[in-house]
Structure formats: structure tokens, C-alpha cells
Design a protein around this motif. Structure first.
Motif, PDB file in Angstrom:
ATOM      1  N   SER A 111       0.766   3.998  -3.139  1.00 15.58           N
ATOM      2  CA  SER A 111       0.454   5.760  -2.665  1.00 15.58           C
ATOM      3  C   SER A 111       1.504   6.440  -3.247  1.00 15.58           C
ATOM      4  CB  SER A 111       0.271   5.791  -1.277  1.00 15.58           C
ATOM      5  OG  SER A 111       1.602   5.513  -0.483  1.00 15.58           O
ATOM      6  N   CYS A 151       6.533   4.233   4.932  1.00 11.19           N
ATOM      7  CA  CYS A 151       5.411   4.759   5.631  1.00 11.19           C
ATOM      8  C   CYS A 151       5.020   4.084   6.959  1.00 11.19           C
ATOM      9  CB  CYS A 151       4.215   4.047   4.710  1.00 11.19           C
ATOM     10  SG  CYS A 151       4.132   4.885   3.296  1.00 11.19           S
ATOM     11  N   GLU A 165       0.898  -1.101  -0.067  1.00 14.15           N
ATOM     12  CA  GLU A 165       0.207   0.036  -0.003  1.00 14.15           C
ATOM     13  C   GLU A 165       0.869   1.328  -0.125  1.00 14.15           C
ATOM     14  OE1 GLU A 165      -2.617  -0.650   3.432  1.00 14.15           O
ATOM     15  OE2 GLU A 165      -3.829  -2.013   2.126  1.00 14.15           O
ATOM     16  N   CYS A 166       2.054   1.398   0.691  1.00 12.91           N
ATOM     17  CA  CYS A 166       2.891   2.233   0.667  1.00 12.91           C
ATOM     18  C   CYS A 166       3.300   2.516  -0.752  1.00 12.91           C
ATOM     19  CB  CYS A 166       4.041   2.029   1.618  1.00 12.91           C
ATOM     20  SG  CYS A 166       5.307   3.578   2.024  1.00 12.91           S
TER      21      CYS A 166
END
Length: 135
Positions: free
Chosen positions: A71, A79, A67-68
Motif C-alpha cells: 500500500s 500499519c 499488504e502494508c
């Protein structure tokens, strides 16, 4: 790139990629022809997952890193959620090291006890034993 090329470049299988897709770790994009399509960012995601799994992280523990990256961060561990997973994993490893050290001490104590109980005392130790020289 298509799924077969991505799998080959990532050193995995198409089945694994489909599984990651169902788990929400790999995006499910389709081209006009209905085939899955991937890009270099997807390859980065897969490399991050593989690296973490090589370190002993389970698949769900890789999610914050993925997810880091998704993004827009250059690194999956830049993150706060990723750092939290690192901290948790280090605590787990420290606990395992402690458990293994305690077991090692117990086995060592058992060895000393068993050697002392041998008729004639402990077995003489050979300096070369255990260094690849054989018995």
C-alpha cells in the motif's frame, strides 16, 4: 528481473516464489514474452516475509506486513494490522515462555528428588562441569 534472479537475490527458490504467488503474497506480473517479471519492491516483500519467518511467524501471519508494503508504506510494520500481529505473536511467546518455565521447575524438582534418593546422598557438583571442560 525474472524469477530466477529474484529467487537468487532473495535467497530462496523459484518454487517458493511460485507458491507465494498462488497465496497472493507476491504479485503475478508477466512481461510481453509471458515470463514473470519482478522489481525491487517485490524483493522488499520477500525480505519482509523471510525476516518474519526467521522470527517464527507463519506465512499467513506475514500477510498484513506484505499488504502494508504494497500500500506504499516504507516499512511493513507501520500499519495497524501489522502491529496487531506483533501483539498476538508476543502474547503467544509469553505463553510459551510461561509453559517452559513451569516445565523447567518440574524437571528441577525431579532432579533434586532423584539426587536426594541416591545412596550416600546427592552427587558432588564440579564447578567445571558444564563449562566445556568435559567430565
Amino acid at each position: 528481473m525474472r524469477i530466477g534472479e529474484l529467487a537468487a537475490r532473495a535467497g530462496t527458490t523459484t518454487r517458493t516464489l511460485r507458491y507465494y504467488e498462488t497465496r497472493g503474497l507476491l504479485p503475478a506480473r508477466r512481461g510481453g514474452n509471458g515470463y514473470r517479471t519482478y522489481d525491487e519492491d517485490d524483493l522488499r516483500l520477500l525480505r519482509q516475509i523471510k525476516t518474519l519467518q526467521d522470527f517464527g511467524f507463519d506465512l499467513e501471519e506475514t500477510r498484513p506486513f506484505v499488504e502494508c508494503l504494497r500500500s506504499g508504506h516504507q516499512e511493513g510494520d507501520s500499519c495497524p494490522a501489522s502491529l496487531a500481529v506483533y501483539r498476538k505473536k508476543l502474547a503467544e511467546l509469553d505463553a510459551l515462555i510461561g509453559e517452559l518455565s513451569a516445565v523447567r521447575e518440574q524437571v528441577g524438582a525431579q532432579l533434586v528428588r532423584a539426587e536426594a534418593a541416591l545412596p550416600g546422598g546427592p552427587e558432588p557438583r564440579c564447578e567445571l562441569h558444564g563449562k566445556g571442560e568435559g567430565r
